[in-house]
Structure formats: structure tokens, C-alpha cells
Write a protein that holds these residues in place. Sequence first.
Motif, PDB file in Angstrom:
ATOM      1  N   ILE B 379      -5.887  11.026  -1.909  1.00 52.42           N
ATOM      2  CA  ILE B 379      -5.395  11.784  -0.765  1.00 52.42           C
ATOM      3  C   ILE B 379      -6.363  12.893  -0.384  1.00 52.42           C
ATOM      4  CG2 ILE B 379      -3.587  13.422  -0.145  1.00 52.42           C
ATOM      5  CD1 ILE B 379      -1.622  11.594  -1.489  1.00 52.42           C
ATOM      6  N   SER B 528      -6.748  -4.897   0.654  1.00 56.12           N
ATOM      7  CA  SER B 528      -5.928  -3.730   0.316  1.00 56.12           C
ATOM      8  C   SER B 528      -6.084  -3.410  -1.166  1.00 56.12           C
ATOM      9  CB  SER B 528      -4.462  -4.037   0.627  1.00 56.12           C
ATOM     10  OG  SER B 528      -3.630  -3.090  -0.011  1.00 56.12           O
ATOM     11  N   LYS B 531      -2.717   0.436  -3.782  1.00 55.60           N
ATOM     12  CA  LYS B 531      -2.180   1.702  -4.282  1.00 55.60           C
ATOM     13  C   LYS B 531      -0.912   2.106  -3.527  1.00 55.60           C
ATOM     14  CE  LYS B 531      -3.479   6.485  -5.219  1.00 55.60           C
ATOM     15  NZ  LYS B 531      -4.580   7.447  -5.263  1.00 55.60           N
ATOM     16  N   CYS B 532      -0.960   2.143  -2.197  1.00 53.98           N
ATOM     17  CA  CYS B 532       0.216   2.621  -1.470  1.00 53.98           C
ATOM     18  C   CYS B 532       1.059   1.442  -0.969  1.00 53.98           C
ATOM     19  CB  CYS B 532      -0.164   3.576  -0.345  1.00 53.98           C
ATOM     20  SG  CYS B 532      -0.852   2.819   1.110  1.00 53.98           S
ATOM     21  N   THR B 533       2.372   1.678  -0.923  1.00 56.89           N
ATOM     22  CA  THR B 533       3.301   0.604  -0.591  1.00 56.89           C
ATOM     23  C   THR B 533       3.107   0.035   0.813  1.00 56.89           C
ATOM     24  OG1 THR B 533       4.823   1.916  -1.907  1.00 56.89           O
ATOM     25  CG2 THR B 533       5.717  -0.038  -0.867  1.00 56.89           C
ATOM     26  N   PRO B 534       3.000   0.881   1.853  1.00 56.79           N
ATOM     27  CA  PRO B 534       2.948   0.296   3.202  1.00 56.79           C
ATOM     28  C   PRO B 534       1.790  -0.677   3.374  1.00 56.79           C
ATOM     29  CG  PRO B 534       3.175   2.683   3.309  1.00 56.79           C
ATOM     30  CD  PRO B 534       2.917   2.351   1.892  1.00 56.79           C
ATOM     31  N   ARG B 536      -0.054  -2.258   0.759  1.00 54.16           N
ATOM     32  CA  ARG B 536       0.002  -3.386  -0.182  1.00 54.16           C
ATOM     33  C   ARG B 536       1.072  -4.399   0.219  1.00 54.16           C
ATOM     34  NH1 ARG B 536       1.813  -0.871  -4.662  1.00 54.16           N
ATOM     35  NH2 ARG B 536       3.934  -1.582  -4.275  1.00 54.16           N
ATOM     36  N   GLY B 538       3.103  -4.114   2.985  1.00 52.82           N
ATOM     37  CA  GLY B 538       3.198  -4.287   4.433  1.00 52.82           C
ATOM     38  C   GLY B 538       2.249  -5.340   4.969  1.00 52.82           C
ATOM     39  N   LEU B 568       4.825   1.121  10.940  1.00 49.44           N
ATOM     40  CA  LEU B 568       4.991   1.745   9.624  1.00 49.44           C
ATOM     41  C   LEU B 568       3.641   1.922   8.939  1.00 49.44           C
ATOM     42  CD1 LEU B 568       7.081   2.585   7.298  1.00 49.44           C
ATOM     43  CD2 LEU B 568       6.460   0.385   6.327  1.00 49.44           C
ATOM     44  N   ARG B 570       0.670   2.063  10.221  1.00 48.07           N
ATOM     45  CA  ARG B 570      -0.160   3.019  10.939  1.00 48.07           C
ATOM     46  C   ARG B 570       0.250   4.454  10.611  1.00 48.07           C
ATOM     47  NH1 ARG B 570      -1.070   2.659  17.413  1.00 48.07           N
ATOM     48  NH2 ARG B 570      -2.832   1.350  16.889  1.00 48.07           N
ATOM     49  N   GLU B 571       1.565   4.681  10.486  1.00 48.96           N
ATOM     50  CA  GLU B 571       2.064   6.043  10.286  1.00 48.96           C
ATOM     51  C   GLU B 571       1.969   6.509   8.845  1.00 48.96           C
ATOM     52  OE1 GLU B 571       5.256   7.700  12.461  1.00 48.96           O
ATOM     53  OE2 GLU B 571       3.391   7.740  13.589  1.00 48.96           O
ATOM     54  N   THR B 572       2.218   5.602   7.889  1.00 52.44           N
ATOM     55  CA  THR B 572       2.479   6.088   6.534  1.00 52.44           C
ATOM     56  C   THR B 572       1.487   5.636   5.478  1.00 52.44           C
ATOM     57  OG1 THR B 572       3.941   4.239   6.009  1.00 52.44           O
ATOM     58  CG2 THR B 572       4.965   6.142   7.009  1.00 52.44           C
ATOM     59  N   SER B 573       0.465   4.840   5.839  1.00 48.32           N
ATOM     60  CA  SER B 573      -0.471   4.398   4.808  1.00 48.32           C
ATOM     61  C   SER B 573      -1.299   5.567   4.301  1.00 48.32           C
ATOM     62  CB  SER B 573      -1.402   3.326   5.356  1.00 48.32           C
ATOM     63  OG  SER B 573      -0.682   2.157   5.614  1.00 48.32           O
ATOM     64  N   LEU B 574      -1.818   5.387   3.088  1.00 48.94           N
ATOM     65  CA  LEU B 574      -2.565   6.474   2.462  1.00 48.94           C
ATOM     66  C   LEU B 574      -3.938   6.657   3.098  1.00 48.94           C
ATOM     67  CD1 LEU B 574      -2.728   7.014  -1.379  1.00 48.94           C
ATOM     68  CD2 LEU B 574      -4.634   7.573   0.064  1.00 48.94           C
ATOM     69  N   MET B 579      -3.979   2.354   7.617  1.00 52.14           N
ATOM     70  CA  MET B 579      -3.625   2.893   8.934  1.00 52.14           C
ATOM     71  C   MET B 579      -4.147   2.009  10.049  1.00 52.14           C
ATOM     72  SD  MET B 579      -4.459   6.890   8.801  1.00 52.14           S
ATOM     73  CE  MET B 579      -4.698   7.587   7.210  1.00 52.14           C
TER      74      MET B 579
END
Lengths: 234, 619
Positions: B379, B528, B531-534, B536, B538, B568, B570-574, B579
Motif C-alpha cells: 500500500i 494478478s 494479494k487483494c480480494t477484488p 484475485r 474479481g 468494484l 476499479r474502486e477497491t483494488s490494492l 484498478m
Amino acid sequence: MPRLKLSIDGIPVSAGPGATILQAARANGIDIATLCHLKGLIPAGACRICIVEVAGGRRPVPACATRAESGMVITTASERLQAARRQIVELLLAERNHQCPVCVMNNNCELQAVARRFGIDHVRYGFIAPTLTVDISHERFGLDHNRCILCRRCVRVCDQVEGAHTWDVRARGTASRIISDLARPWGESGSCTGCGKCVQACPTGALFEKDVQGTRKGTLCLEKLLEWRRRRTR
Amino acid sequence: MGTSVMGNNIDAAENLPDYPELKQLLGRTTLPGHELIELLHAAQQQYGHLDQPLLGQIARSLKLPESLVYGVASFYHAFRLEPPGRTRCAVCTGTSCHIKGGTRLLEQLQQLLDPACGGSSGDSRLSLESVRCLGACGMAPLVRIEQSSTPARLYSQMTPDLTLNLLQSAMEGGLPPGEALAPVRLLGPASQRIVLANCGAIDPDSLASARAAGAYTALEQSLRRMSPDQVCGQIRDSGLRGRGGGGYPTGLKWELVRSAPGKRKFVVANGDEGDPGAFMDRTLMELDPHRVLEGMAIAGFATGADHGFIYVRGEYPLAARRLRAAIAEAESAACLGRNIFGTPFTFQVRVRIGAGAFVCGEETALMASIMGRRGQPVIRPPYPAQHGLWGRPTLINNVETFGCVAPIILKGAAWFSSIGTPGNNGTKVFSISGDVTVAGVVEVPLGTPLRQILEMAGGVTGGDFKAAQTGGASGGCITAEHLDIPVDYDSLTGLGTIMGSGGMIIINDRRCMVDLARFFMRFCQSESCGKCTPCRAGTEQALRLLDALCSGEADLEQLERLEELCHLMRETSLCGLGMAAPNPVLSTLRWFRQEYLDHLRNGHCPAGVCRRGAAPCRD
């Protein structure tokens, strides 16, 4: 250093310097749901459940890994955020096998609790749920990949607190799996100390204790453990 | 387990195979523990593949946890954990190769040869794999054949029959000579070239030839006549923006690193050109390596850094070889290294080779990879300018950005800012391929209309112009009605796409946009980091929805689900990968929504590309 003054959901709150948004919120009685976060570990910001909106920011930020700043105006439960959180939980529920009735962690599971909190009664995505292995080679513990949500709390607690680094992640993307040592059975691990912190840290039924009536998971307080360790080394 | 820790280790040590060469390979490392990826590359070259005992030995030698070593080795696609076949056949799945049938070629070969995708056939004579864009888009569809006895060879315009014939003769020991290297064609007027000015005009293996064309004069001038602040000022005033895709003002970045506290700082050149269908950076690094090195050294002088890393994509072995040779030659001539041109300024550059991970183009993942770890983004903030490599302030720019530096110093900021459009100064290198007469690289002033760029490549082939895909897997498309827009950062953003690093794929009206969107989603899904859910989960769900669309099994509700998922991610990926992963879908939905609707249940593929029930290989 002066305390930070910010606003969360319209409530003016203060926080110590260096505090994260999550710490500031929880210290003031505002709860933000989390999954990959565990007090005492370095935040990963991976699960994206704890996302909040900061006024003026373009995109939501993870509360667990974002420092609070004076003057921030934070929203934790807008319609947009709740919808995104529900979607993320649905994605997790569809990714692996999360059949609660036949899980050792039923009613003690953080994923289940989050899903319940967001009122998720069905999943709109196709269930992927590949059939994965269960590693019960360890004397006392087991690892069920089917329940794993890849939060890496086990990896971090083993590295950052126990210092053994038995766990890591293999491959990437949807093929990611938690591995011990050279992707060998857990029971053959030369680096595992058998401390069980990973089992305690796991939010779901992926890591479990064998032959225990009812689960004893979720009793670990890392902050107290770290405090005890600091006292001992002083 | 507590009681058997020692016992296990001793038992394991007794049964270990011996790797005598490993010690020698280890001796070459200077930052043990942080050169894990370098060592894995070397070990793979030595032993063919990385099996568990070898990885265990590496872990013990570097004093790293075994799980960490295994995690790194399995993260990067370039590392083989299983023994490969004696003949290795790789089908390129870049964008140009895909639209010209590369993906289908791979599927057909799989059916004919039947080793699982990425695996090898049972008798280990032959292995078939897919490979990320090799940057040879003019040769699409492209096949690379490697044998242990011979270096890799490239074969262009392949069909299943031709490939089978090749493999047959390869296994009989008589592989026909293909191209050893992918040739690059420079298109468009040479007079407009700034970054590529010397490309093709000099001998890339000779410092003297480069010096004769003016290499390192800008560095000498900066060191002798300018202060670091003046250099930063020149870059700031030139209006140069990052050429890797972000478009962040370069001067600002340099000043941030310059003013960041700390004695030790780093400069990193990002040459991990991972976008499928992009080969601008390859062109520059292969044909004028000194230009990039000079830009890095000037940046080092301006920001106060004395070490640089140039991260080269693993698929570009020639670029890495030439850069290494260029560094050695420049150091011996005091153009780099200690006391450059007799001044107190010291700047050492090291080459780092990527290992097949698109996500390593993201700056925090790139730094993790340089430090020998899994290429997982972290991050931001803190940004690399404050907290970069080993916690030190680090400047990261694309290699093309560094390529712009020397001309700006020599000719001045005013000259540079007079080129291009307001806010979009200078030139940009584009690699143009796909349905064009000649695929190649062009360098044009920012703001040049797309139509002109297209003409430099000889126009569209195989049909009428339908769209130009820019920005690769993170970008979107430009339609025929916008052919006359000036191509720069701002106008492309306005059209819902991005300039990205400069890859440009021209698509004719016989191609299917839904299939193209699926191609990019498949790319993001397999790239991908997990690491992040959206990102991996998504990308996986979005790919399944696109698969359903392409096989005519989706209904309107699933299309809505797809759009929702895109927002989702686009907004919330790490990180930027997640994104931007939905961009090709959102862009094609914006301009070609009807094609999506045509693909719904009981519908058809207007272009006749998508087949019913086709299960594509998931890499």
C-alpha cells in the motif's frame, strides 16, 4: 506531539499520532469490519473489507493501513461502501468451499460473522470452490485449503511474532496457496515450532486444532503477547 | 514440530544431492538474500529447472526461510519447478498474436499434442507452453522453439501444421533456422525522433559509436556546469511527464526524491515492459542502451543517488546483454561508475532481470522484485520517493522517460516544451501492430492525430478500421469516429482509455471486441498477484462471465454482474493492475455495447470469432 482531530461518520474524534483510521475509529466506539487485519501484525490491506471514504479522496482507502490525519472527514458506512463490502464478501464465499454447517469454525468464524453482519443471504457469483487438499500431517494441527481466504494472517504471525517463517504463499492469483517450507506437508516441516499462533490467528476454519472438543481458536491476544515479550526482554 | 527440529534438518542434510556449481553461482552475488531472483535465474540455467532439493540448498546458502524461497520461485512464471521437455515450444499470447490466431493455435496444438498447458508431455521430449508477448508483434502469430543444444529461435506467421512440422524436425535434430531475434522496424520520419534519435544509427555494442553520436555529453555538461537543482529545474521546466503510463510530472518526482532526507538514495529504471503488444522499451534498450544509462546517471546526480537499478523484462535477453555490456564499457571509460569524468560524482548501475510477472511494472512490486521477493504490491503511501528500496528514497521512472533526459539537458527545457501540445510536451514512442501493413515503432510529437500514426504503419489490413487498443491490458479503445483526435495523455483519458506505455494495437472490423476484452481479462487474471480480494477473485469471476458471453451462455443479468464487478475492481483494488484490469471491458462496453448484447443467449458473434463451448487454456 498533539493528538489528531478528525471526523468519522460525523462524530468528532481524536487519535494519537501515528494511529490508523481503524484504530481511531475503534478507540471511539465506531466499529469497522475487518478480515485480514489482526492487532499486533503489520497491516496488509489485502482483503479490502475495511475500506472507508476520505472526503476529497478519489477512491476508498483501507482503514487498517491508512494513517489518520488531522482534518480528515471519514465515512465508514455509505451505501457505496456497503455495496462494495458485500460484493467482496460474496467473492470470498464463492472462491473456495465455505459450507458453514460442516466447518470446524461454524459460529466462531470471522468470515461468517462479516457475512452475517452485512446481511448476505445468497451469493450472486458462480461458486468456483475447487476441491483442494487438507493437510493433517501435523501432530496437533490441520490445514484445510478449502476454507482459506488468503488473508495471510498465519504467514505474518509466523514471521513477525514467532520468527519462524514456516508459512508463505505459493504461486499467484487464484492459484495462490499457503505453503509450509518447500510446499511440503506441515508435519515434515523443520522450521515449524508447533507454537500454534497461526491456528489462533486464522479467521476461518482453514487452520484448526485436531482432536479438540469444540474449537479453542480465537483466544490469542497478540498485543498482550507482545507486551509480555517486551517485559521479558527488558 | 518442536521436538524434531534438529533431527529433521540433519536427516535432510544427509540425503541432499550435491550442487557443486551452486557455490560458484553464489560467489557472484554481492547482496546475498536480496539477489534471490538472480540466483534462481543462474541456478535454472545451470540445472535446467528448480527442484525442491535445489531450492532447499539455495535457502540454506542464502540463510532465507525455505517457504520464502519456494514462494518466490513459484510466483514468477519464468522459473520452472518441473523438468521441461528437451524441446520446448512456446506460443506467444500477446495481443497481436491473439487477434491473429495465437490463442487458437495454442489450443489446437494442445489438442494435437495433449500435454497439459504449461506442462510437458509424459516422455519429457516436448513441452508446450504459452509465453507473454515477446515484443515481436510484426511476426504474429509467433512460436518460439528452444532446445538445450541450441538457442531459442522464433518462427513467424505460424499455423498448427507448420508448427507440427517444425517440432517434428526439431525432435529429429534438424530445426530449420528461424529468427534468432525479433527485428524491429522504425517507422515514420526520422527527423521527429528524440528518444530514438540514435537507434539504428549507432552500433549498440560500441561506446565509441554512441559517443560519436553525442552520448554522455549531457551527463558531462550537467556534472561540470550545472548544480543538481539546475538539472531538476530543467526537467521540471521541460514539462516532461512519465512515459510509463502514469503521466506524472517527472521534474516533480525528481524534486521529491532530491528533497527527501537520507544519505543513500536509489534510481530505478523500469524496463519491465509487460503490456502485451508493447515493444518501445525493448527497442530503446536494445538499440541505444547508453541513452538510458546516461539519463539514469543524470537523475542520480540531480537527486543525490549513487546507485541505480535497471529492471529488464526477462523476455528481452538481448536488451539485458547489451545493457550489461554497455555498463561495463562505460565504467571503463569513466562515463559511469566511480568518479565519472574525473568529478567526485559516482554512480553505479546494476541490471536486474525480471522473471515473467506483469505486476512487477507496478512500482512497489518492482521494488519488491529488485529486493528478491515476490512481486506483490504494497500500500502507498509511503511512496517510493520517501520509502523505497531498502527503505531509502527511490526514484522510479520508465526507461523511455530516462531516454528523454539527455536531449533536454543539451537543448534546453524551452526547446522540449515547444514540441507537442500544451501540458503534453515532447514526443512519445508508440509500438504499432495488429492489423497493419507494417508493424513497428514510431516516435511522434504528442498530439499527433491517430490517423497519421496509422498511415506511418501503412494503414489497416484485412478489413476496415474498427478500433485502436491503447494502453494494453490497462487501457481501452479508440473508435473510427475519433481517428482524428490528437494522441496525448489528456485526450485519451477523455475517451475513457489511457496512453499507457505506448502499445497500440490496430483492430479491423473482422475482429470481435468481446473476445478481445476476454483476452485482456484472461491476461489480468493470470497476472494478478493474488494479494487483494477484488483483483484475485474479481478477475476470475469476470473471466468466467466473459467466457459465458463468448460461448453464448450468458444472459442480461450476467452482463450486469460483469459491469458491477468491473466497478468494484476499479474502486477497491490494492494496486494499479487490479484498478485497471476492468478498463478494456468498460471501454468496449462503452463503444461496442451492441456486440455484447449480440453475444447474449440465443445470440451470435457478429464477427464470427467466438465459438460455442470453447474452453480456452488458462495458462
